[in-house]
Design a protein around this motif. Structure first.
Motif, PDB file in Angstrom:
ATOM      1  N   GLY A 237       0.795  -1.223   0.000  1.00 19.64           N
ATOM      2  CA  GLY A 237       0.000   0.000   0.000  1.00 19.64           C
ATOM      3  C   GLY A 237       0.829   1.274   0.000  1.00 19.64           C
ATOM      4  O   GLY A 237       0.322   2.357  -0.245  1.00 19.64           O
ATOM      5  N   GLN A 238       2.135   1.151   0.278  1.00 21.01           N
ATOM      6  CA  GLN A 238       2.994   2.343   0.252  1.00 21.01           C
ATOM      7  C   GLN A 238       3.448   2.712  -1.158  1.00 21.01           C
ATOM      8  O   GLN A 238       4.136   3.703  -1.354  1.00 21.01           O
ATOM      9  N   GLY A 239       3.070   1.888  -2.106  1.00 23.46           N
ATOM     10  CA  GLY A 239       3.365   2.253  -3.494  1.00 23.46           C
ATOM     11  C   GLY A 239       4.733   1.810  -3.984  1.00 23.46           C
ATOM     12  O   GLY A 239       5.333   2.451  -4.840  1.00 23.46           O
ATOM     13  N   VAL A 240       5.235   0.688  -3.467  1.00 20.68           N
ATOM     14  CA  VAL A 240       6.574   0.238  -3.877  1.00 20.68           C
ATOM     15  C   VAL A 240       6.567  -0.289  -5.315  1.00 20.68           C
ATOM     16  O   VAL A 240       7.566  -0.179  -6.016  1.00 20.68           O
ATOM     17  N   LEU A 241       5.432  -0.848  -5.744  1.00 18.80           N
ATOM     18  CA  LEU A 241       5.378  -1.366  -7.112  1.00 18.80           C
ATOM     19  C   LEU A 241       5.378  -0.201  -8.103  1.00 18.80           C
ATOM     20  O   LEU A 241       6.116  -0.182  -9.081  1.00 18.80           O
ATOM     21  N   LEU A 242       4.562   0.807  -7.789  1.00 25.02           N
ATOM     22  CA  LEU A 242       4.480   1.976  -8.672  1.00 25.02           C
ATOM     23  C   LEU A 242       5.827   2.707  -8.726  1.00 25.02           C
ATOM     24  O   LEU A 242       6.284   3.103  -9.801  1.00 25.02           O
ATOM     25  N   ALA A 243       6.459   2.876  -7.563  1.00 21.98           N
ATOM     26  CA  ALA A 243       7.751   3.564  -7.538  1.00 21.98           C
ATOM     27  C   ALA A 243       8.738   2.840  -8.454  1.00 21.98           C
ATOM     28  O   ALA A 243       9.510   3.473  -9.183  1.00 21.98           O
ATOM     29  N   GLY A 244       8.680   1.501  -8.429  1.00 23.90           N
ATOM     30  CA  GLY A 244       9.570   0.716  -9.286  1.00 23.90           C
ATOM     31  C   GLY A 244       9.287   0.928 -10.758  1.00 23.90           C
ATOM     32  O   GLY A 244      10.203   1.127 -11.551  1.00 23.90           O
ATOM     33  N   THR A 245       8.005   0.921 -11.121  1.00 16.39           N
ATOM     34  CA  THR A 245       7.687   1.095 -12.548  1.00 16.39           C
ATOM     35  C   THR A 245       8.083   2.493 -13.006  1.00 16.39           C
ATOM     36  O   THR A 245       8.472   2.688 -14.152  1.00 16.39           O
ATOM     37  N   LEU A 246       8.023   3.463 -12.090  1.00 14.40           N
ATOM     38  CA  LEU A 246       8.412   4.821 -12.483  1.00 14.40           C
ATOM     39  C   LEU A 246       9.907   4.886 -12.801  1.00 14.40           C
ATOM     40  O   LEU A 246      10.330   5.520 -13.779  1.00 14.40           O
ATOM     41  N   ILE A 247      10.692   4.207 -11.978  1.00 12.88           N
ATOM     42  CA  ILE A 247      12.143   4.173 -12.240  1.00 12.88           C
ATOM     43  C   ILE A 247      12.411   3.460 -13.572  1.00 12.88           C
ATOM     44  O   ILE A 247      13.217   3.913 -14.390  1.00 12.88           O
ATOM     45  N   ALA A 248      11.705   2.353 -13.793  1.00 10.77           N
ATOM     46  CA  ALA A 248      11.887   1.606 -15.050  1.00 10.77           C
ATOM     47  C   ALA A 248      11.488   2.468 -16.256  1.00 10.77           C
ATOM     48  O   ALA A 248      12.169   2.473 -17.284  1.00 10.77           O
ATOM     49  N   GLN A 249      10.385   3.198 -16.106  1.00 13.80           N
ATOM     50  CA  GLN A 249       9.933   4.072 -17.201  1.00 13.80           C
ATOM     51  C   GLN A 249      10.970   5.182 -17.458  1.00 13.80           C
ATOM     52  O   GLN A 249      11.241   5.524 -18.610  1.00 13.80           O
ATOM     53  N   ALA A 250      11.551   5.702 -16.384  1.00 13.32           N
ATOM     54  CA  ALA A 250      12.588   6.731 -16.530  1.00 13.32           C
ATOM     55  C   ALA A 250      13.767   6.173 -17.330  1.00 13.32           C
ATOM     56  O   ALA A 250      14.343   6.865 -18.177  1.00 13.32           O
ATOM     57  N   ALA A 251      14.096   4.916 -17.061  1.00 15.20           N
ATOM     58  CA  ALA A 251      15.202   4.280 -17.792  1.00 15.20           C
ATOM     59  C   ALA A 251      14.873   4.194 -19.283  1.00 15.20           C
ATOM     60  O   ALA A 251      15.730   4.440 -20.136  1.00 15.20           O
ATOM     61  N   ILE A 252      13.619   3.858 -19.594  1.00 20.64           N
ATOM     62  CA  ILE A 252      13.208   3.784 -21.005  1.00 20.64           C
ATOM     63  C   ILE A 252      13.350   5.161 -21.661  1.00 20.64           C
ATOM     64  O   ILE A 252      13.836   5.272 -22.786  1.00 20.64           O
ATOM     65  N   GLU A 253      12.946   6.204 -20.936  1.00 21.59           N
ATOM     66  CA  GLU A 253      13.054   7.566 -21.481  1.00 21.59           C
ATOM     67  C   GLU A 253      14.491   7.894 -21.881  1.00 21.59           C
ATOM     68  O   GLU A 253      14.731   8.666 -22.790  1.00 21.59           O
ATOM     69  N   GLN A 254      15.442   7.302 -21.149  1.00 21.35           N
ATOM     70  CA  GLN A 254      16.855   7.566 -21.449  1.00 21.35           C
ATOM     71  C   GLN A 254      17.443   6.564 -22.438  1.00 21.35           C
ATOM     72  O   GLN A 254      18.644   6.564 -22.681  1.00 21.35           O
ATOM     73  N   GLY A 255      16.611   5.686 -22.958  1.00 24.21           N
ATOM     74  CA  GLY A 255      17.104   4.694 -23.910  1.00 24.21           C
ATOM     75  C   GLY A 255      17.938   3.599 -23.259  1.00 24.21           C
ATOM     76  O   GLY A 255      18.720   2.924 -23.919  1.00 24.21           O
ATOM     77  N   LEU A 256      17.766   3.411 -21.940  1.00 27.02           N
ATOM     78  CA  LEU A 256      18.517   2.366 -21.240  1.00 27.02           C
ATOM     79  C   LEU A 256      17.709   1.065 -21.218  1.00 27.02           C
ATOM     80  O   LEU A 256      16.503   1.068 -21.440  1.00 27.02           O
ATOM     81  N   HIS A 257      18.378  -0.036 -20.942  1.00 26.69           N
ATOM     82  CA  HIS A 257      17.689  -1.311 -20.734  1.00 26.69           C
ATOM     83  C   HIS A 257      17.137  -1.332 -19.311  1.00 26.69           C
ATOM     84  O   HIS A 257      17.752  -0.789 -18.393  1.00 26.69           O
ATOM     85  N   THR A 258      15.995  -1.986 -19.141  1.00 24.03           N
ATOM     86  CA  THR A 258      15.443  -2.065 -17.788  1.00 24.03           C
ATOM     87  C   THR A 258      14.538  -3.282 -17.628  1.00 24.03           C
ATOM     88  O   THR A 258      13.929  -3.755 -18.599  1.00 24.03           O
ATOM     89  N   THR A 259      14.484  -3.801 -16.420  1.00 23.12           N
ATOM     90  CA  THR A 259      13.483  -4.812 -16.057  1.00 23.12           C
ATOM     91  C   THR A 259      12.895  -4.435 -14.701  1.00 23.12           C
ATOM     92  O   THR A 259      13.549  -3.779 -13.895  1.00 23.12           O
ATOM     93  N   TRP A 260      11.670  -4.840 -14.481  1.00 22.84           N
ATOM     94  CA  TRP A 260      10.974  -4.608 -13.200  1.00 22.84           C
ATOM     95  C   TRP A 260      10.394  -5.933 -12.758  1.00 22.84           C
ATOM     96  O   TRP A 260       9.812  -6.648 -13.564  1.00 22.84           O
ATOM     97  N   PHE A 261      10.606  -6.266 -11.500  1.00 21.17           N
ATOM     98  CA  PHE A 261      10.077  -7.542 -11.019  1.00 21.17           C
ATOM     99  C   PHE A 261       9.437  -7.342  -9.645  1.00 21.17           C
ATOM    100  O   PHE A 261      10.045  -6.767  -8.750  1.00 21.17           O
TER     101      PHE A 261
END
Lengths: 221, 354
Positions: free
Chosen positions: A12-36
């Motif tokens: 409920g503290q939003g750890v999944l969302l925080a992770g996807t945001l970091i992963a999305q930021a990586a995509i914006e920079q053209g980096l490789h990323t995975t989220w699990f």
């Protein structure tokens, strides 16, 4: 550049969302990323976590065997993952609800993310993204301190006066800019939430920046 | 731009782009995103979504829908796939093309919900009864979950065979950037076997019960001939740095990603390692593995089981090279470092002439 980031807290503290945001930021920079995610039974009521790998190169395992960054939104999460941290790890600990008195194997950056979200952003649910902003700044500082090229060293020498350590290339660190752009993507279906979450990321980023200016990077940690 | 989605969602998008008409399923972790997403998407698209009363019902609904020539699929995870085996055997016998997805979890029994690869035997050796094969595809990333799901229907229809996508909880649950780049399929070839109502034409039948003397034997021979053609034409695999490799890791799905990283690390430490990754587990790339089995080469099969694919690797190598094993099961996943240690040990043995 290779980061294994764990984001952990109460369900409920939003750890999944925080992770996807970091992963999305990586995509914006053209980096490789995975989220699990941690999924299933443990998410209901207990601690939840998600793991994000961000890399300039293709990613093998999406699981973090050697995590170098941790966001701990509560104390059980900090205790759970601390044994896997090393001197090279960057840790953001939510000091609104985690005691700073205890001795830890690796000293975290203590950031009162819940208080910042509540008082500054006026929405306690944005605490997760305050922590993301703080992590981005802390990783920048770490990358800068470990960057051996000449301009970086010069920057370090003048860091105390300027107070702004970092001007690293986007391929070396996650940038604030890409996190803010990621925010627009992540909340595209709820546009009324974009600004407040951007503010939260910025607030976390500025908190670390200000603390480091005040006390120097080794003291803050 | 690439979109950040879970492997399970990428798979749904692939099936939808392939023009899937009907989805039938029953919930089980770690594949729940598939029925959840389909329950929304298929209804929006005015296609068919049914949550059956059980896995057995769902699999038989796929049989029924696909018998009419429509594109149908079901998905589940290990224990649920066991329940579907009867319908899968019937579909193989009746030569009904369809897609079955297994996002594997730890077993045996109800096991746990972590990713695993211990259903290899069930998928490639025939989990149901009878002398049949499925085409078994093994994606190792979200992009391939999308692409393999997209391709599976054409493949299934080309040979009138059920296709299984054998994924795992890690690939299903993880998010990765995916390029949704396939054109939507909206036109489908006429199927001269489909049960569409016989008004104005000769009646057709699809059956797996063939009681007349000699008919079933002939049917089995026909099936085997079909399997032979598939084996000759549909093998797919990837190799990475195998040209000069002395130690070749054979791995599929999630294990192959970890193996690729291990190969890179080993190479940096001066060990000539390589990766062989089957993308089709049946037909198995036996010839390709055999041709890599040269003097001085050692194989390492790495899988999240206690040794299943290794049997096919050994059959392919056919005694021409040693085959060693690294495995974890019950939800455990090996790290890149664990694999590198094993490669190093094999390399040292090799230098010592062992």
């Amino acid at each position: 550049m290779y980061n294994e980031i764990i984001i952990a807290g109460f369900g409920g503290q939003g750890v999944l969302l925080a992770g996807t945001l970091i992963a999305q930021a990586a995509i914006e920079q053209g980096l490789h990323t995975t989220w699990f995610p941690s999924y299933g039974a443990e998410m209901r009521g207990g601690t939840a976590n998600s793991t994000v790998v961000v890399s300039a190169d293709e990613i093998g395992s999406p699981l973090a065997f050697n995590p170098n960054a941790l966001i701990a939104l509560n104390e059980p999460s900090l205790n759970k993952f601390m044994p896997r941290m090393t001197e090279k790890s960057v840790i953001i600990a939510n000091s609104s609800i985690i005691s700073q008195d205890k001795e830890y194997k690796v000293k975290p950056y203590f950031v009162p993310v819940t208080d910042i979200a509540d008082k500054e952003i006026k929405n306690v649910r944005t605490a997760n993204l305050v922590a993301v902003g703080a992590l981005i700044k802390a990783l920048e500082i770490f990358a800068d301190a470990n960057c051996e090229d000449e301009p970086a060293q010069k920057r370090r020498q003048s860091a105390d006066e300027e107070g702004d350590l970092c001007d690293l290339e986007a391929s070396k660190v996650l940038t604030l800019k890409s996190a803010l752009t990621a925010c627009e993507k992540a909340f595209a279906s709820k546009p009324e939430l974009i600004e407040i979450n951007k503010k939260a990321i910025q607030a976390g980023y500025e908190y670390i920046k200000a603390e480091v200016q005040k006390f120097g990077s080794s003291e803050v940690r | 731009m690439k979109k950040l989605v879970k492997g399970n969602i990428a798979l749904c998008e692939g099936a939808i782009a392939a023009g899937i008409h009907a989805y039938f399923g029953y919930p089980i972790t770690p594949q729940n995103e598939i029925p959840a997403y389909m329950s929304k998407k298929m209804v929006e698209l005015k296609r068919v979504f049914v949550q059956g009363e059980s896995e057995i019902a769902s699999a038989n609904m796929v049989l029924g829908a696909a018998a009419t020539g429509k594109r149908a699929m079901t998905s589940s995870s290990s224990p649920g796939i066991s329940l579907k085996q009867e319908a899968i055997s019937y579909m193989a016998g009746m030569q009904i093309p369809a897609l079955i997805v297994n996002v594997q979890r730890g077993g045996p029994g109800l096991g746990n919900i972590s990713g695993s690869q211990s259903d290899y035997f069930q998928a490639v050796k025939g989990g149901g009864h009878g002398d049949y094969r499925l085409i078994v595809l093994a994606p190792n990333c979200a992009q391939e979950m999308y692409e393999f799901a997209y391709d599976s229907f054409d493949l299934a229809e080309k040979y009138r065979i059920p296709v299984m996508i054998l994924s795992d909880g890690v690939v299903g649950q993880m998010m990765e950037p995916v390029e949704f780049n396939k054109p939507e399929i909206t036109e489908f070839a006429d199927k001269n076997w489909a049960l569409t109502g016989c008004k104005g034409r000769e009646p057709r039948s699809l059956q797996s019960l063939l009681m007349k003397d000699g008919v079933l034997e002939k049917h089995n021979i026909n099936l085997q001939e079909k399997y032979k053609i598939i084996s000759e034409n549909e093998v797919k695999y990837e190799t990475f740095m195998t040209d000069d490799a002395e130690i070749i890791i054979a791995a599929y799905g999630i294990s192959s990603r970890i193996a690729k990283s291990a190969v890179k690390i080993a190479r940096k430490e001066g060990i000539k390692a390589g990766l062989f990754r089957p993308k089709t587990l049946w037909p198995f790339p036996s010839e390709a593995i055999n041709s890599l089995s040269k003097n001085g080469v050692k194989f390492l099969t790495a899988e999240l089981s206690h040794g299943q694919m290794i049997e096919d690797v050994k059959l392919a190598v056919n005694g021409k090279a040693p085959v060693e094993f690294l495995g974890r099961a019950g939800g455990g996943v090996f790290s890149e470092q664990e694999m590198v240690e094993k490669i190093k040990a094999m390399s040292e043995d090799k230098r010592a002439g062992r």
